[in-house]
Design an enzyme around this catalytic site. Structure first.
Site, mmCIF file in Angstrom:
data_model
loop_
_atom_site.group_PDB
_atom_site.id
_atom_site.type_symbol
_atom_site.label_atom_id
_atom_site.label_comp_id
_atom_site.label_asym_id
_atom_site.label_seq_id
_atom_site.Cartn_x
_atom_site.Cartn_y
_atom_site.Cartn_z
ATOM 1 N N MET A 163 36.919 45.671 41.899
ATOM 2 C CA MET A 163 37.759 46.963 42.358
ATOM 3 C C MET A 163 37.641 46.841 43.863
ATOM 4 O O MET A 163 37.245 46.104 44.502
ATOM 5 C CB MET A 163 36.955 48.051 41.683
ATOM 6 N N GLY A 180 26.705 34.030 2.128
ATOM 7 C CA GLY A 180 27.478 33.063 2.825
ATOM 8 C C GLY A 180 28.542 33.747 3.821
ATOM 9 O O GLY A 180 29.447 33.978 2.943
ATOM 10 N N LYS A 226 26.098 51.344 42.413
ATOM 11 C CA LYS A 226 25.973 51.361 43.804
ATOM 12 C C LYS A 226 25.545 52.725 44.463
ATOM 13 O O LYS A 226 24.655 52.365 45.244
ATOM 14 C CB LYS A 226 27.311 50.943 44.455
ATOM 15 N N ASN A 256 30.399 33.632 6.040
ATOM 16 C CA ASN A 256 31.980 33.109 6.516
ATOM 17 C C ASN A 256 32.715 33.244 5.286
ATOM 18 O O ASN A 256 33.651 33.936 5.541
ATOM 19 C CB ASN A 256 32.027 31.514 6.872
ATOM 20 N N SER A 265 21.467 33.413 -0.735
ATOM 21 C CA SER A 265 21.752 33.212 0.606
ATOM 22 C C SER A 265 23.154 33.890 0.975
ATOM 23 O O SER A 265 24.322 33.241 0.296
ATOM 24 C CB SER A 265 21.537 31.725 1.136
ATOM 25 N N ARG A 272 21.251 45.963 43.818
ATOM 26 C CA ARG A 272 21.201 46.055 42.372
ATOM 27 C C ARG A 272 20.430 44.779 41.556
ATOM 28 O O ARG A 272 20.136 43.887 42.276
ATOM 29 C CB ARG A 272 22.752 45.830 41.939
ATOM 30 N N HIS A 306 32.359 34.257 45.729
ATOM 31 C CA HIS A 306 33.072 34.829 44.193
ATOM 32 C C HIS A 306 32.656 33.506 43.217
ATOM 33 O O HIS A 306 32.365 33.991 42.210
ATOM 34 C CB HIS A 306 34.434 35.168 44.619
ATOM 35 N N CYS A 326 23.406 32.214 5.960
ATOM 36 C CA CYS A 326 23.970 31.026 6.296
ATOM 37 C C CYS A 326 25.358 31.464 6.890
ATOM 38 O O CYS A 326 25.910 32.452 6.356
ATOM 39 C CB CYS A 326 23.588 30.174 5.583
ATOM 40 N N TYR A 381 15.461 35.763 6.139
ATOM 41 C CA TYR A 381 15.663 34.553 7.245
ATOM 42 C C TYR A 381 17.060 34.659 7.705
ATOM 43 O O TYR A 381 17.943 35.153 6.798
ATOM 44 C CB TYR A 381 15.060 33.416 6.874
ATOM 45 N N ARG A 408 33.829 52.976 49.156
ATOM 46 C CA ARG A 408 33.354 51.970 48.161
ATOM 47 C C ARG A 408 33.563 52.366 46.638
ATOM 48 O O ARG A 408 33.007 53.350 46.361
ATOM 49 C CB ARG A 408 32.303 51.394 48.452
ATOM 50 N N GLU A 440 28.792 34.886 -1.775
ATOM 51 C CA GLU A 440 30.048 34.810 -0.731
ATOM 52 C C GLU A 440 31.321 35.383 -1.268
ATOM 53 O O GLU A 440 32.351 35.078 -0.754
ATOM 54 C CB GLU A 440 30.168 33.397 -0.220
ATOM 55 N N GLY A 468 33.318 42.469 42.951
ATOM 56 C CA GLY A 468 34.833 42.228 43.498
ATOM 57 C C GLY A 468 36.056 42.795 42.701
ATOM 58 O O GLY A 468 37.326 42.214 43.038
HETATM 59 P P1 ADP Z 1 31.793 45.084 46.542
HETATM 60 O O1 ADP Z 1 31.206 45.961 45.160
HETATM 61 O O2 ADP Z 1 33.060 44.303 46.199
HETATM 62 O O3 ADP Z 1 30.832 44.178 46.877
HETATM 63 P P2 ADP Z 1 31.204 47.015 48.516
HETATM 64 O O4 ADP Z 1 31.633 48.210 48.440
HETATM 65 O O5 ADP Z 1 29.994 46.530 48.434
HETATM 66 O O6 ADP Z 1 32.339 46.108 47.631
HETATM 67 O O7 ADP Z 1 31.771 46.372 50.056
HETATM 68 C C1 ADP Z 1 32.312 45.146 50.413
HETATM 69 C C2 ADP Z 1 31.561 44.531 51.533
HETATM 70 O O8 ADP Z 1 31.545 45.613 52.679
HETATM 71 C C3 ADP Z 1 30.111 44.413 51.463
HETATM 72 O O9 ADP Z 1 29.667 43.042 51.759
HETATM 73 C C4 ADP Z 1 29.478 45.473 51.767
HETATM 74 O O10 ADP Z 1 28.037 45.190 52.294
HETATM 75 C C5 ADP Z 1 30.517 45.820 53.092
HETATM 76 N N1 ADP Z 1 30.289 47.369 53.376
HETATM 77 C C6 ADP Z 1 30.295 48.376 52.710
HETATM 78 N N2 ADP Z 1 30.126 49.462 53.247
HETATM 79 C C7 ADP Z 1 29.752 49.080 54.561
HETATM 80 C C8 ADP Z 1 29.320 50.055 55.722
HETATM 81 N N3 ADP Z 1 29.451 51.339 55.580
HETATM 82 N N4 ADP Z 1 29.070 49.408 56.847
HETATM 83 C C9 ADP Z 1 29.204 47.918 56.834
HETATM 84 N N5 ADP Z 1 29.479 47.239 55.916
HETATM 85 C C10 ADP Z 1 29.842 47.711 54.728
HETATM 86 MG MG MG Z 2 28.846 44.880 47.227
HETATM 87 MG MG MG Z 3 31.299 29.069 1.426
#
Ligand code: ADP
Ligand code: MG
Ligand code: MG
Length: 920
Positions: A107, A803, A26, A805, A801, A369, A485, A868, A888, A96, A782, A105
């Protein structure tokens, strides 16, 4: 440790996209976007090194970091014309998490940080909306309490409900009979008025005081330190750990922490927030794709509470012009976003996943990303990007995870099968899945543990459900969009998912489904309970009642193309394990270049044959055995004729009988009596014989070529069937390449005896038929001893060959059939990185393979070497077999394309290890 803080803002950034290790994905993305001149709210990244130092110091921020952070905040303020902690011109930030690899999601992130009772008034003044300011404040308290102070979110639910009721009363809505969900629908967050919000904030603070014994922190700096620690702490929370384990992400990486100025998508209908993909993450189609919600903040889109709208007018893809789309609502912002996404895709040369927010018609990018995608999309995107000239063909080959194309090869819903339509939702992740309905992640895990196929059904999923999603065959949610999610995680796992299926509602351990007529009018409601069978079609977003039959996969044009490119760079040949003409055809259709293992024993299990087999085993003396074998001969020959025809022109390795004989014996009284009648032998005699054959340790017992040492007539019959079949097929003008393979040999003498036997039979058949065919003779390696004396074995064998396993089983002294009880714990404890029966133990078993290779080739230059066993279809094992220089690999028919791609990637990796190429 280097510098702790990397700043981005005002068109400049200390870091860039290369620094993912230090800044997390990020942070690196935010820095790079800033450099590209894309509008990004300014901020700074606290490095992963600080996170690691934080843990090394027993969860304490290293000295000096706080000062650096204060200085960075100082650098932010003039860019925004605002001050952190000021009520006149308040600066709010988000804090963040963001690791090197994306962990969506898993962390924590905290938004709207920097508010207290005084500052919130300033925010109200500055934005002109008291309602907005108070809403931001109450949301902040809620997340901060949950994430930093350890007061769980649901403790505040009642208070929120009360605020909704208060607001309902003011709006004149009768709320007496509504449950929580209905109340939320009648009085959504946007209808909470300032008074109800102010009261709610006070109540939330009281709850925090009650739960922690301390008032909610008022000092923005104190809030900031708490949030940064919490982000670092979230690296080791339970769900992040589960996710890391699933995706092989090392704990030592740590997470970075991004502090960034807030922008607000919830300032009214000229604001909003959304997510976008530069190409369709489900199909790979080249079209800008995404969803947004007006007047919403951050998580609202992914949380699936409100179902979002498409970005483009034609977003739903059904030809309907969507007036709620961003394109229709804010055409200029949409145009800008389209330009930004094109810039980013061109710059990163891969499909990007974007988060954006619009504050009063001004666009901000908050994340970019490399986008997660289905196997199907991965293939299409890689091939199309290569054709567009964005990447090379080699890059395209390396872009597709061989494991992910497995999904493409699996069956889909049979369009002609009768089925009962239950409901329609969004096609969130393709594939067909049938299973019993379960309503919780724990229940999914429990039933899957009992070997049941389950479909996890939820209103919406959250990161806590990850273990249940992993256990389920498919996922169905009532709410949330294509980027919810559930959808994102399911696509990552390659599981079928139907999301946002609004016709269902889930509560109290059952799901109510509203049925509609063709005009969209509700006609009926039916109830589906836990344990009932349903089928999902994630490619169309359809849900069916009961189990629906499926049809085999049809491979797309792009897929074929990628395979052609892969074949051009691959060195390892790919064969398949196939026992029947049908499997042989499937394998060949998937591109197998021969059969590496044709097991003959499976051919004996047919109704008519098993009887003869049993007679053979139970017969007294050689004459009786030969009589029974004579009955089997035509069956075997017929099977081989079929296989040779299917594999015309390609080698077919046939393994002579391998398993211990007791596997073929009658399993119960009824079968025993039937056999006794057929053979005219008293049942007691048979059952005595049966008992005599019982072994304590059959895997190490009387099996493999040991059977031929005691009863040569079995292999004689098999050799005859093979050679006769080969002559017959050759006589029809079809090229045959039979290879006869001896299982479980460990001494040269065993091979000498069986070879003389096979060659003797072959000569006889050639004389009878008046024609010769080339029959190669070889053995499986084998047993550890076989690998060690490979030099001697190679004097008798034209090919080996491995084998793997049995070789794994015997080298490790671990019985594959009993390993289930403890191997899990071994992997958990890190003793094995992965199950050695799935992914080759390179250090041990791999060493035996190399010894066998060296000694074998020293004795017979040009000795053909193959593999194999399960490992032949496992990408990381294939990488080893490439390095080891085998000829192979052989794997199950459905893994053939996976192996072809993995072999190509291994060849490219080996090539770049040898040094740079002149071109490309
Ligand atoms: P995750 O890694 O779980 O996506 P993010 O750090 O990206 O968490 O943030 C969660 C949500 O909050 C995302 O939708 C992101 O766009 C929004 N967000 C994060 N920072 C800001 C900010 N500075 N202003 C507005 N929205 C934000
Ligand atoms: Mg995000
Ligand atoms: Mg065998």
């Amino acid at each position: 440790m280097g510098r702790s803080i990397y700043f981005f803002g005002g068109g400049q950034a200390d870091g860039d996209a290369q620094q993912k290790e230090l800044l997390g994905g990020k942070g690196a993305g935010l820095a790079e976007m800033t450099r590209l001149g894309i509008p990004v709210p300014p901020g700074f990244t606290v490095t992963t090194e600080v996170c690691n130092a934080y843990y090394a110091a027993g969860r304490a921020l290293p000295a000096g970091v706080e000062d650096e952070i204060r200085a960075a905040i100082g650098r932010l303020e003039p860019l925004l014309d605002a001050r952190f902690g000021s009520a006149e011109a308040p600066l709010l930030v988000s804090v963040r998490s963001g690791a090197r690899a994306s962990m969506p999601g898993m962390m924590d992130t905290i938004l709207n940080l920097g508010l207290n009772d005084e500052i919130v008034r300033g925010l109200a003044k500055r934005t002109g909306s008291e309602r907005f300011a108070l809403d931001a404040y109450r949301r902040f308290i809620l997340t901060y309490a949950d994430i930093v102070l350890g007061v769980p979110r649901d403790r505040f639910e009642e208070a929120l409900g009360r605020a909704r009721k208060q607001a309902a009363a003011r709006l004149g809505v009768d709320a007496t009979r509504l449950n929580a969900a209905e109340l939320e629908r009648k009085v959504p967050d946007s209808l909470l008025d300032p008074e109800s919000l102010a009261a709610l904030i006070q109540r939330q603070k009281d709850i925090v005081l009650g739960a922690t014994g301390r008032p909610f922190p008022d000092d923005p700096h104190a809030q900031l330190w708490g949030a940064i620690r919490a982000v670092f702490d979230s690296w080791k929370n339970h769900r992040a750990q589960v996710y890391r384990k699933m995706h092989d992400i090392p704990e030592a990486w740590g997470t970075a922490c991004n502090v960034q100025a807030m922008v607000f998508g919830n300032l009214g209908d000229d604001s909003g927030t959304g997510v976008a993909f530069t190409r369709d993450p489900s199909t790979g189609e080249r079209r800008f794709y995404g969803e947004w919600l007006p007047n919403a903040q951050g998580e609202d889109v992914v949380a699936g509470v409100r179902t979002p709208h498409p970005l483009s007018r034609s977003g739903a893809g059904d030809g309907v012009d969507d007036a709620r789309s961003l394109e229709a609502q804010m055409p200029e912002v949409y145009a800008e976003l389209v330009e930004v996404q094109a810039t980013l895709e061109r710059h990163f040369r891969d499909m990007q996943d974007l988060e954006f927010t619009i504050q009063q018609k001004k666009l901000f990018l908050l994340q970019c990303r490399t986008g997660k995608r289905t196997g199907r999309a991965a293939v299409r995107i890689a091939v199309e990007m290569a054709k567009e000239g964005l990447i090379s063909q080699r890059e395209a080959i390396l872009r597709v995870d061989p494991g992910s194309i497995d999904q493409l090869l699996h069956p889909s819903i049979d369009p002609s099968a009768p089925k009962k339509l239950l409901a329609r939702g969004l096609p969130a992740s393709p594939g067909a899945a049938t299973g019993q309905v379960v309503f919780s992640a724990d229940e999914a895990e429990r039933r899957a543990g009992q070997g049941k196929a389950v479909i996890l059904v939820r209103s919406e999923t959250s990161p806590e459900d990850i273990h249940g999603m992993k256990a389920a065959r498919g996922i169905l949610t009532a709410r949330g969009g294509m980027t919810s999610h559930a959808a994102v995680v399911a696509r990552g796992m390659g599981k079928s998912c139907v999301a946002g299926c609004s016709a269902i509602s889930v509560s109290q351990g059952q799901m109510a489904v509203t049925l509609y007529d063709d005009h969209g009018h509700p006609t009926d409601t039916i109830t589906v309970k836990a344990g009932d069978l349903i089928t999902l079609d994630g490619g169309t977003g359809t849900v069916y009642l009961g189990a629906v039959p499926t049809v085999p996969a049809a491979l797309s044009g792009e897929f074929e193309e990628l395979m052609v490119w892969a074949d051009a760079v691959r060195r390892l040949r790919v064969r398949s394990n196939a026992d029947t003409p049908h499997d042989a055809r499937t394998a060949r259709n998937f591109g197998a270049e021969g059969i590496g293992l044709c097991r003959t024993e499976h051919m004996f299990f047919d109704e008519e044959r098993i009887q003869a087999m049993r007679e053979m085993i139970l017969a007294d003396g050689e004459a009786g055995r030969r009589r029974a074998l004579a009955k089997l001969l035509p069956f075997q020959r017929g099977d081989f004729v079929g296989v040779f025809r299917e594999m015309a022109g390609l080698p077919v390795t046939i393994r002579l009988l391998d398993p211990p004989l007791h596997e073929f014996l009658p399993q119960d009284e009824a079968q025993l009596h039937q056999l006794s009648k057929a053979m005219g032998v008293p049942a007691q005699d048979l059952s005595r014989k049966n008992e005599e054959l019982v072994e304590y340790n059959p895997m190490l017992g009387h099996r493999g070529c040991r059977l031929a040492i005691t009863s040569p007539e079995i292999y004689e019959m098999q050799a005859r069937a093979i050679v006769e079949a080969a002559c017959e097929v050759a006589a029809a003008g079809i090229e045959v390449e039979p290879e006869i393979m001896i299982p479980l040999s460990m001494t040269r003498r065993e091979l000498a005896i069986t070879r003389a036997l096979v060659e003797g039979v072959a000569e006889k058949v050639f004389a009878e038929k008046g024609r010769r065919v080339d029959v190669r003779f070889g053995t499986m390696i084998e047993l550890p001893r076989a690998a060690l004396v490979a030099g001697e074995l190679a004097e008798e064998a034209e090919f080996f060959s491995f084998g793997t396993n049995d070789l794994t089983q015997t080298a490790l002294g671990i019985s594959r059939d009993d390993a289930g009880r403890f191997l899990g714990a071994y992997v958990e404890a890190g003793i094995f990185a992965r199950d050695p029966f799935q992914s080759l133990d390179v250090a041990g078993v791999g060493e035996l393979v190399e010894i066998g290779r060296d000694r074998g080739r020293a004795a017979r230059p040009g000795l053909k070497l193959g593999v194999c066993g399960e490992h032949g279809g496992d990408p990381s094992s294939i990488a080893f077999f490439e390095r080891a220089g085998l000829d192979y690999v052989s794997c199950s028919p459905f893994r053939v394309p996976v192996a072809r791609l993995a072999a190509a990637q291994a060849a490219l990796a080996a090539e770049s290890a040898r040094g740079p190429r002149a071109t490309d």
